[in-house]
Design a protein around this motif. Structure first.
Motif, PDB file in Angstrom:
ATOM      1  N   ASN A  76      -1.671  -1.160  -5.980  1.00  0.00           N
ATOM      2  CA  ASN A  76      -0.915  -0.473  -7.024  1.00  0.00           C
ATOM      3  C   ASN A  76      -0.878   1.045  -6.876  1.00  0.00           C
ATOM      4  O   ASN A  76      -0.150   1.711  -7.605  1.00  0.00           O
ATOM      5  CB  ASN A  76      -1.502  -0.818  -8.396  1.00  0.00           C
ATOM      6  CG  ASN A  76      -1.414  -2.303  -8.704  1.00  0.00           C
ATOM      7  OD1 ASN A  76      -0.415  -2.951  -8.389  1.00  0.00           O
ATOM      8  ND2 ASN A  76      -2.469  -2.849  -9.279  1.00  0.00           N
ATOM      9  N   ASP A  98       1.067   6.344  -8.256  1.00  0.00           N
ATOM     10  CA  ASP A  98       1.341   4.964  -8.671  1.00  0.00           C
ATOM     11  C   ASP A  98       2.435   4.408  -7.762  1.00  0.00           C
ATOM     12  O   ASP A  98       3.515   4.992  -7.641  1.00  0.00           O
ATOM     13  CB  ASP A  98       1.775   4.933 -10.140  1.00  0.00           C
ATOM     14  CG  ASP A  98       1.862   3.513 -10.687  1.00  0.00           C
ATOM     15  OD1 ASP A  98       2.732   2.761 -10.221  1.00  0.00           O
ATOM     16  OD2 ASP A  98       1.072   3.181 -11.585  1.00  0.00           O
ATOM     17  N   GLN A  99       2.167   3.263  -7.128  1.00  0.00           N
ATOM     18  CA  GLN A  99       3.126   2.706  -6.164  1.00  0.00           C
ATOM     19  C   GLN A  99       4.442   2.292  -6.833  1.00  0.00           C
ATOM     20  O   GLN A  99       5.496   2.335  -6.198  1.00  0.00           O
ATOM     21  CB  GLN A  99       2.506   1.478  -5.471  1.00  0.00           C
ATOM     22  CG  GLN A  99       1.309   1.803  -4.578  1.00  0.00           C
ATOM     23  CD  GLN A  99       1.701   2.105  -3.147  1.00  0.00           C
ATOM     24  OE1 GLN A  99       2.722   2.731  -2.893  1.00  0.00           O
ATOM     25  NE2 GLN A  99       0.883   1.690  -2.213  1.00  0.00           N
ATOM     26  N   LYS A 100       4.397   1.913  -8.097  1.00  0.00           N
ATOM     27  CA  LYS A 100       5.605   1.437  -8.769  1.00  0.00           C
ATOM     28  C   LYS A 100       6.366   2.569  -9.455  1.00  0.00           C
ATOM     29  O   LYS A 100       7.563   2.728  -9.282  1.00  0.00           O
ATOM     30  CB  LYS A 100       5.245   0.357  -9.782  1.00  0.00           C
ATOM     31  CG  LYS A 100       4.695  -0.919  -9.129  1.00  0.00           C
ATOM     32  CD  LYS A 100       4.343  -1.963 -10.173  1.00  0.00           C
ATOM     33  CE  LYS A 100       3.793  -3.231  -9.519  1.00  0.00           C
ATOM     34  NZ  LYS A 100       3.396  -4.261 -10.514  1.00  0.00           N
ATOM     35  N   THR A 101       5.657   3.359 -10.250  1.00  0.00           N
ATOM     36  CA  THR A 101       6.332   4.400 -11.034  1.00  0.00           C
ATOM     37  C   THR A 101       6.478   5.720 -10.275  1.00  0.00           C
ATOM     38  O   THR A 101       7.270   6.581 -10.686  1.00  0.00           O
ATOM     39  CB  THR A 101       5.563   4.675 -12.328  1.00  0.00           C
ATOM     40  OG1 THR A 101       4.283   5.267 -11.988  1.00  0.00           O
ATOM     41  CG2 THR A 101       5.323   3.382 -13.116  1.00  0.00           C
TER      42      THR A 101
END
Length: 710
Positions: free
Chosen positions: A355, A373-376
Motif C-alpha cells: 500500500n 500512498d500507492q493508491k492516493t
C-alpha cells in the motif's frame, strides 16, 4: 572549593602522565632495509626502496612487521594500564546480554542476540509468535571455537523455511565457505563451497536450487554465478553467468516480491546491469533487463505487475524514479516518470510495500524518509527534530503491511529502532541502544556548521562535545572523514566515542566531497581528476575549526581509515603543521603502484574511482597526490598507523612501506608507530569485544598526546 579541587586533581593527573607519557626516547625504531626497485612507465621512473615488503610469506617481511609491533608496544608501554582501563571502560558501556528487535518474515520472527561473555552473534527465530520457543539457527560463539578470526557472511532461508544457507570466513580475506543446514533436524549438509562472496546468495522457489557467487582469487572480485542443487556434489554445479569485465562488481539476491532472482553488475558511478531469473523456473537462463551502457545507471524493485526504476536516465545525476509495466521490460521508451529529478534532492533508495512506497532521500546532507500512498499518491515526511542525525530504512521483508521499520540515531542519541504506521502516522520506539555506565544524552551537545572551502564549496561539518567542554580554542578535537566511493558519513552515534567526549574532546565529522552527502555531484567533485578536492576540503575544515575556536593546531587530531587513510596521508603532506597527531587505519597510500598492478585484489574495479595510471593523464594526476610518492624531508605530526596481515582490500604492505619511508624522510622527533594485526584483515579483529582493543590503542595514542588520560 569543589571546582578548585577538581582542577588540582586534573593538574596532578596531567603531571603524572607527563612523567609517564609515551616516548620513543632511548628506543631504536625498526629500520627497513632499502632494496631499490625501479618502476618505469610513460618515460618516468620511480624507485621504491621498500617494494620487497609485498611478500606476505617471506620471513624477512614477517620479522620486520613483528619488530614494528614490538617497537609500538615499547613506546606505548608506559600507558598500558591506561589502555587496558580504556578498553574496560568502553566494554563496560556495552550490554553483554542483548538482542535485536525481531522482524517478521513469513511464518517466523527473526533476530540476533549476544550472550554474556560472547564475542559473536547468535542468530535465532520464533514461529509465528514472540512467545514461541526460541530456535537457534547459527551460534557464532560455538562456530568460532578454534579460530583466531571468525565471521558469518550473511544467510538465506529457503521458501519452505526449513534450510539455511550461510557463509563463514575464518581467515579475514572475505572468502566465505558456503554451507547448508537443516533447521528442522539441526544437521549440516555435507557440501562446503569455498571462495564465495559472503551474503551474495539466493534461493529459487523450489527449496533445492541455490545461486551463489564465486570470487576470482587473483582480483578477489565476485565474477561467476553458479547454480547448486541441494545435496549434490558442488563439482557438478552449473555456471549460470560470468562477469567478464573485471571493472565491474557483481552480486546476486532475491527481490522482495520473491518473483525474481537478480544478478546485479555495477561499475561504480558508470553503469549498471540486471539479469533476471524467474524464481519458479531456475533452469531457464537469466535474461538481461537492459544492457549496460556507459553513463546509464538503473536500480530495480519489483511491485505486482511492474518495476520501479531508480535511474539517472535523462541527465538525472541525483536520480529520478520511473516505472514500467513488467511485460514491457527494459526499453527506456516505455518508462514513465513517477518522481522527476531534483537538483537539491538525492534519491538514495526505496522500499516497496503493498500500500505504500517509502523513499530514502538526502537533502542538504540529511536523510529524509518520504512516505507515499500507492493508491492516493498522498505523501508525507517523517520528522526527526535534530540539527544533524542519521536515519535509514530498516529491515522490512514483509510486503503486505502498513508498518515501516526504520532506524534513527544522532551524535547524541543511541541507535533506535522504530515501527511507524504509515496510515495513522503513529511511531513506536521498539528499542533504543542501551548504553551502560550512566550515559545521559542531555550531557552532550551537537551542532552542524558549514565551512567555505578554498574554491567556494560549502562543506557540512557535524560536531559533538560534552556540555561542560568550553569552546574557547583550548579543547582537543578529533576530526574524522572518509570522502570516497560516494559513501556518506552520517552523524551517527558511537558509545566508544564517549571516552573522548568525557575527557574534554570535541569530535567533528567533515562531510567532504567524494561522499554523497550533498548529492551525486558531491561525489563526482571528489573522484578521478577532482580527487584533490577531498584533501583540500579536509584541510580547509581543519583551519575553520581552529578559527572558530573549537580547537587549536596544538590540539587538533585527525583520523581516517582505508580510503580515509589515503586522506590522512594526503593531508599530512599538504599541511603537517596543523595536526598534533594522526591515526591512519588500514590506509590506501601507495596509490600509483597498486593501481598499476592488476594482480592486486580489487584494483581493476577501482579505475573509475581513482583512474587507470596506464593512461598518462591519470598517472600524472594520481602521482601528484599519492601519499607514498609525495613524502618529503620535513616534519610530520605524531602518527599511529594500523593494518592487518590478511587485509584483502588494502594490502598490508602499503602502510608498512609508508611507515618505513616516513622513518627515513621525517626530520622531527615525533612518534611514528605501525601496528599490524597478524591474524586479521581489513576490518580488524572479528569479536565485538576484541575489536575494542584496537579502538583502545588508537584512543590511548590520541589521549596520551592530548594529555587527557586521567
Amino acid at each position: 572549593m569543589k571546582k578548585t579541587l577538581l582542577v588540582l586533581l586534573n593538574i596532578i593527573a596531567i603531571n603524572v602522565l607527563m612523567a609517564q607519557k609515551m616516548t620513543s626516547a632511548g628506543l631504536t625504531a625498526p629500520k627497513a632495509t632499502k632494496k631499490p626497485h625501479p618502476m618505469t612507465i610513460h618515460n618516468h621512473t620511480r624507485v621504491d626502496d621498500y617494494y620487497w615488503l609485498n611478500k606476505r610469506e617471506d620471513s624477512e617481511v614477517i620479522d620486520y612487521l613483528n619488530a614494528e609491533n614490538t617497537y609500538t608496544e615499547k613506546v606505548m608501554s608506559s600507558l598500558e594500564s591506561q589502555k587496558n582501563a580504556l578498553f574496560e571502560e568502553m566494554k563496560g558501556r556495552i550490554k553483554e546480554k542483548d538482542e535485536s528487535v525481531p522482524y517478521k518474515d513469513g511464518s517466523y520472527f527473526y533476530y540476533s542476540k549476544f550472550v554474556e561473555g560472547g564475542e559473536y552473534p547468535v542468530f535465532c527465530r520464533k514461529y509465528k509468535s514472540l512467545d514461541a520457543a526460541e530456535e537457534i539457527m547459527l551460534d557464532g560463539n560455538q562456530m568460532a571455537k578454534g579460530h583466531t578470526y571468525f565471521s558469518i557472511g550473511g544467510f538465506e532461508i529457503s521458501d519452505n523455511e526449513e534450510i539455511i544457507a550461510f557463509g563463514e570466513d575464518t581467515v579475514s580475506r572475505r572468502n566465505y565457505i558456503l554451507q547448508f543446514k537443516n533447521l528442522k533436524t539441526g544437521q549440516l549438509y555435507p557440501e562446503k563451497i569455498p571462495n564465495t562472496e559472503g551474503g551474495s546468495y539466493a534461493w529459487a522457489a523450489d527449496n533445492k536450487t541455490f545461486f551463489y557467487v564465486v570470487r576470482d582469487q587473483q582480483t578477489l572480485l565476485g565474477n561467476k554465478v553458479y547454480k547448486h542443487i541441494l545435496g549434490t556434489d558442488p563439482k557438478t554445479d552449473v555456471l549460470v553467468y560470468e562477469e567478464k569485465n573485471n571493472q565491474y562488481y557483481m552480486g546476486i539476491g532475491r527481490m522482495k516480491s520473491k518473483k525474481y532472482v537478480v544478478i546485479f553488475s555495477e561499475q561504480n558511478g558508470i553503469a549498471t546491469e540486471y539479469q533476471l531469473i524467474n524464481a519458479t523456473t531456475p533452469n531457464v537462463a537469466p535474461k538481461t533487463f537492459l544492457k549496460r551502457k556507459n553513463g546509464l545507471e538503473y536500480y530495480l524493485e519489483h511491485y505486482e505487475n511492474k518495476f520501479f526504476i531508480r535511474t539517472n536516465l535523462g541527465n538525472s545525476p541525483n536520480y529520478q524514479l520511473m516505472e514500467v509495466d513488467e511485460k514491457l521490460g527494459g526499453n527506456p521508451k516505455n518508462w514513465k516518470t513517477k518522481i522527476a529529478h531534483r537538483n537539491d534532492v538525492f534519491l538514495e533508495g526505496l522500499e516497496v510495500f503493498k500500500n505504500h512506497l517509502v523513499l530514502q532521500e538526502r537533502k542538504e546532507g540529511l536523510i529524509q524518509l518520504r512516505i507515499m500512498d500507492q493508491k492516493t499518491q498522498k505523501e508525507h515526511f517523517l520528522d526527526f527534530g535534530e540539527p544533524t542525525y542519521d536515519a535509514y530504512i530498516g529491515t522490512n521483508p514483509e510486503f503486505d503491511t502498513n508498518t515501516l521499520r526504520f532506524g534513527y540515531n544522532s551524535m547524541t542519541t543511541p541507535n533506535s529502532t522504530f515501527d511507524y504506521d504509515m496510515n495513522t502516522k503513529a511511531k513506536v520506539l521498539k528499542k533504543e541502544q542501551e548504553v551502560l555506565g550512566g550515559f545521559d544524552k542531555s550531557n552532550y551537545k551537537t551542532e552542524r556548521i558549514y565551512v567555505t572551502a578554498r574554491d567556494g564549496a560549502k562543506i557540512p561539518v557535524s560536531i559533538v562535545y560534552h556540555k561542560n567542554t568550553k569552546i574557547d580554542g583550548n579543547s582537543p578535537l578529533l576530526q574524522y572523514a572518509y570522502g570516497s566511493y560516494g559513501s556518506s558519513m552520517d552523524a551517527s552515534f558511537s558509545s566508544t566515542r564517549l571516552s573522548l567526549l568525557n575527557r574534554g574532546f570535541v569530535y567533528a565529522i567533515a562531510h567532504i566531497r567524494g561522499g554523497q552527502e550533498m548529492g551525486r555531484q558531491w561525489y563526482e567533485d571528489g573522484k578521478m581528476f577532482k580527487k584533490i578536492n577531498t584533501f583540500n576540503d579536509f584541510v580547509d575544515c581543519s583551519k575553520a575549526l581552529i578559527d572558530l575556536k573549537y580547537t587549536s593546531k596544538d590540539n587538533l587530531f585527525a583520523m581516517g581509515g582505508s580510503a580515509g587513510g589515503l586522506l590522512m596521508g594526503a593531508i599530512i603532506n599538504q599541511s603537517p603543521e596543523l595536526y598534533k597527531g594522526v591515526v591512519a587505519a588500514v590506509p590506501f597510500v601507495d596509490v600509483v603502484t597498486t593501481m598499476l598492478d592488476e594482480s592486486i585484489p580489487l584494483t581493476t574495479g577501482e579505475f573509475e574511482e581513482w583512474g587507470n595510471p596506464k593512461n598518462k593523464a591519470s598517472y600524472d594526476y594520481m602521482l601528484s597526490y599519492s601519499p607514498y610518492d609525495n613524502l618529503e624531508k620535513k616534519k610530520y605530526p605524531n602518527m599511529l598507523v594500523t593494518t592487518g596481515l590478511h587485509d584483502s582490500q588494502v594490502q598490508y604492505w602499503e602502510p608498512a612501506k609508508w611507515v618505513a619511508k616516513l622513518r627515513d624522510y621525517k626530520t622531527d622527533d615525533n612518534i611514528l608507530l605501525l601496528h599490524t594485526d597478524m591474524t586479521s584483515g581489513h576490518g580488524g579483529a572479528s569479536g565485538r569485544f576484541s575489536a575494542l582493543k584496537n579502538t583502545a590503542l588508537m584512543y590511548t595514542f590520541i589521549l596520551g598526546l592530548a594529555q587527557k588520560l586521567n
